[in-house]
Design an enzyme around this catalytic site. Sequence first.
Site, mmCIF file in Angstrom:
data_model
loop_
_atom_site.group_PDB
_atom_site.id
_atom_site.type_symbol
_atom_site.label_atom_id
_atom_site.label_comp_id
_atom_site.label_asym_id
_atom_site.label_seq_id
_atom_site.Cartn_x
_atom_site.Cartn_y
_atom_site.Cartn_z
ATOM 1 N N ASN A 36 0.849 -1.195 0.000
ATOM 2 C CA ASN A 36 0.000 0.000 0.000
ATOM 3 C C ASN A 36 0.887 1.248 0.000
ATOM 4 O OD1 ASN A 36 -2.308 1.580 0.128
ATOM 5 N ND2 ASN A 36 -2.452 1.460 2.358
ATOM 6 N N ASP A 59 8.348 -9.230 2.506
ATOM 7 C CA ASP A 59 7.002 -9.424 3.032
ATOM 8 C C ASP A 59 7.155 -10.132 4.374
ATOM 9 O OD1 ASP A 59 4.424 -10.449 3.619
ATOM 10 O OD2 ASP A 59 3.900 -10.301 1.488
ATOM 11 N N PHE A 82 5.186 -0.702 11.776
ATOM 12 C CA PHE A 82 4.001 -0.081 11.176
ATOM 13 C C PHE A 82 3.290 -1.031 10.212
ATOM 14 C CE2 PHE A 82 6.803 3.662 11.812
ATOM 15 C CZ PHE A 82 5.957 4.484 12.519
ATOM 16 N N SER A 126 -3.915 1.582 17.856
ATOM 17 C CA SER A 126 -4.952 2.525 17.441
ATOM 18 C C SER A 126 -5.955 2.751 18.556
ATOM 19 C CB SER A 126 -5.668 1.940 16.223
ATOM 20 O OG SER A 126 -6.862 2.628 15.981
ATOM 21 N N TYR A 151 -10.135 -5.473 11.461
ATOM 22 C CA TYR A 151 -8.950 -4.620 11.564
ATOM 23 C C TYR A 151 -8.689 -4.244 13.028
ATOM 24 C CZ TYR A 151 -6.672 -0.148 12.189
ATOM 25 O OH TYR A 151 -5.880 0.852 12.684
ATOM 26 N N LYS A 155 -5.540 -5.231 15.994
ATOM 27 C CA LYS A 155 -4.756 -4.349 16.888
ATOM 28 C C LYS A 155 -4.848 -4.854 18.324
ATOM 29 C CE LYS A 155 -3.129 -1.577 13.828
ATOM 30 N NZ LYS A 155 -1.726 -1.744 13.457
ATOM 31 N N VAL A 219 -20.844 13.525 4.117
ATOM 32 C CA VAL A 219 -20.701 13.624 5.575
ATOM 33 C C VAL A 219 -21.562 12.524 6.174
ATOM 34 C CG1 VAL A 219 -21.129 15.059 7.600
ATOM 35 C CG2 VAL A 219 -20.255 16.099 5.490
ATOM 36 N N ARG A 233 -13.717 13.498 16.306
ATOM 37 C CA ARG A 233 -12.470 12.728 16.394
ATOM 38 C C ARG A 233 -11.346 13.650 16.860
ATOM 39 N NH1 ARG A 233 -15.736 9.539 15.608
ATOM 40 N NH2 ARG A 233 -15.872 7.837 14.091
ATOM 41 N N ASP A 300 -19.122 3.335 12.752
ATOM 42 C CA ASP A 300 -18.492 4.561 13.265
ATOM 43 C C ASP A 300 -18.896 4.820 14.709
ATOM 44 O OD1 ASP A 300 -16.945 5.415 11.184
ATOM 45 O OD2 ASP A 300 -18.389 6.857 10.391
HETATM 46 C C1 UD1 Z 1 -10.970 4.620 12.020
HETATM 47 C C2 UD1 Z 1 -10.459 4.176 13.363
HETATM 48 C C3 UD1 Z 1 -8.976 4.301 13.432
HETATM 49 C C4 UD1 Z 1 -8.345 3.564 12.269
HETATM 50 C C5 UD1 Z 1 -8.868 4.159 10.985
HETATM 51 C C6 UD1 Z 1 -8.267 3.419 9.821
HETATM 52 C C7 UD1 Z 1 -12.039 4.621 15.166
HETATM 53 C C8 UD1 Z 1 -12.526 5.583 16.187
HETATM 54 N N1 UD1 Z 1 -11.029 5.041 14.418
HETATM 55 O O1 UD1 Z 1 -10.851 5.998 11.968
HETATM 56 O O2 UD1 Z 1 -8.513 3.754 14.622
HETATM 57 O O3 UD1 Z 1 -6.966 3.653 12.336
HETATM 58 O O4 UD1 Z 1 -10.286 4.023 10.951
HETATM 59 O O5 UD1 Z 1 -8.844 3.795 8.615
HETATM 60 O O6 UD1 Z 1 -12.537 3.526 15.038
HETATM 61 N N2 UD1 Z 1 -16.132 10.715 7.384
HETATM 62 C C9 UD1 Z 1 -17.082 11.325 6.584
HETATM 63 N N3 UD1 Z 1 -16.964 11.185 5.226
HETATM 64 C C10 UD1 Z 1 -15.952 10.470 4.640
HETATM 65 C C11 UD1 Z 1 -14.987 9.852 5.474
HETATM 66 C C12 UD1 Z 1 -15.124 9.990 6.851
HETATM 67 O O7 UD1 Z 1 -18.005 11.969 7.071
HETATM 68 O O8 UD1 Z 1 -15.904 10.366 3.411
HETATM 69 C C13 UD1 Z 1 -16.233 10.867 8.848
HETATM 70 C C14 UD1 Z 1 -16.390 9.564 9.586
HETATM 71 O O9 UD1 Z 1 -17.736 9.201 9.708
HETATM 72 C C15 UD1 Z 1 -15.722 9.897 10.926
HETATM 73 C C16 UD1 Z 1 -14.661 10.917 10.568
HETATM 74 O O10 UD1 Z 1 -15.029 11.425 9.279
HETATM 75 O O11 UD1 Z 1 -16.640 10.511 11.773
HETATM 76 C C17 UD1 Z 1 -13.262 10.316 10.460
HETATM 77 O O12 UD1 Z 1 -13.329 9.168 9.628
HETATM 78 P P1 UD1 Z 1 -12.010 8.400 9.124
HETATM 79 O O13 UD1 Z 1 -11.031 9.381 8.609
HETATM 80 O O14 UD1 Z 1 -12.453 7.315 8.220
HETATM 81 O O15 UD1 Z 1 -11.388 7.805 10.455
HETATM 82 P P2 UD1 Z 1 -12.077 6.918 11.609
HETATM 83 O O16 UD1 Z 1 -13.191 6.136 11.079
HETATM 84 O O17 UD1 Z 1 -12.303 7.802 12.780
#
Ligand code: UD1
Length: 344
Positions: A36, A59, A82, A126, A151, A155, A219, A233, A300
């Site tokens: 990736n 790998d 990582f 995480s 996933y 962790k 959103v 977040r 979420d």
């Molecule tokens: C999640 C995990 C995190 C993990 C990560 C890997 C939790 C709390 N966090 O992050 O530990 O390392 O995934 O990918 O479980 N959002 C939108 N629109 C979008 C994308 C995201 O509204 O197109 C919102 C999501 O609903 C969320 C926020 O943005 O509320 C952050 O989302 P994202 O960046 O995907 O991270 P997490 O889901 O918080």
Amino acid sequence: MPTILVTGGTGYIGSHTVVELLEEGMEVVIIDNFSNSDRKVLDGIAEITGKYPLFEEVDLRDRQSTYAVFKKYPEIEAIIHFAAFKAVGESVEKPLSYYENNLLSLIHLLEAMKRYGVANFVFSSSCTVYGEPDSLPVAEDAPIKKANSPYGNTKQICEEILLDTQESTPENRVISLRYFNPIGAHPSARIGELPLGIPNNLVPFITQTAIGIRDYLKVFGTDYNTPDGSAIRDYINVVDLAKAHVVAIRRLLDNRQKASFEVFNLGTGKGLSVLEIIQTFENATGEKLDYRVVKRREGDVEQVYADTSYANSELGWKAEKGIEETLLSAWNWEKFIHSKKSAL
Ligand code: UD1
């Protein structure tokens, strides 16, 4: 100067950490299989630091090739691990490949540590291990909740594997760093996040929308029990995060640990909503973002942000960069990759 093995060192957080280690004068050996990431990240690292890190395309699921790296570089004193799959949605579709990759890689590294006498280990964990927390902000002693994705479960299991291994290998010293939401890019805009395909995470989706690759941002829900209804977040700048790894490595090498297995939360301590991120991105960059509110994304959590007091006092590390600067760095990186693509 110590030599540090960085697995996944061409990935998003890995590459930023390699830059910080090199800038501290440490030697770095990267292991990556480019599952990736991209070989060009090595050029980005060299452009910033003036140094090419040592690199092995391996790998970690392959035990013998993993051992070969330790054999080739007996000077390795510590590992930052990582390398792992990290897409929540994909892990639901392909759980076995997540368990195979994330668990086997760790097991092979632990076996190699024993075999080749390496004792210091920093693990990329995480905040997902806390699930939907009972109280906020979340401290390190908050209960671990049932993982809401394979996933997240990898962790949790990896942390348990590390803890159990301490019993039989007490000489090992481990720091598990639980990241909240890492975002942004190096201020030079020479390295950053390189999502393959459609981004899952918020900030790459925002920058790709602003530059015109995506039509609009979705959103995911404004019906949460938060001030503006969107989810909250703790967004942490990736360079701040990378610096915490250097501090953790120094703590291990200088023998300053309080226990042989330690956990630290890495966040800013401040929760921001999706709508606040959009607003701040628009203000910081002057770009208008097209977005639409859609229903919640499955799995979420409503809100999660870190209690950073333990990391601040005990690790001696604090997130420093503001959210405007961080979102601007993500935007500058997006413009940089776009200009490269346009030039091809
Ligand atoms: C999640 C995990 C995190 C993990 C990560 C890997 C939790 C709390 N966090 O992050 O530990 O390392 O995934 O990918 O479980 N959002 C939108 N629109 C979008 C994308 C995201 O509204 O197109 C919102 C999501 O609903 C969320 C926020 O943005 O509320 C952050 O989302 P994202 O960046 O995907 O991270 P997490 O889901 O918080």
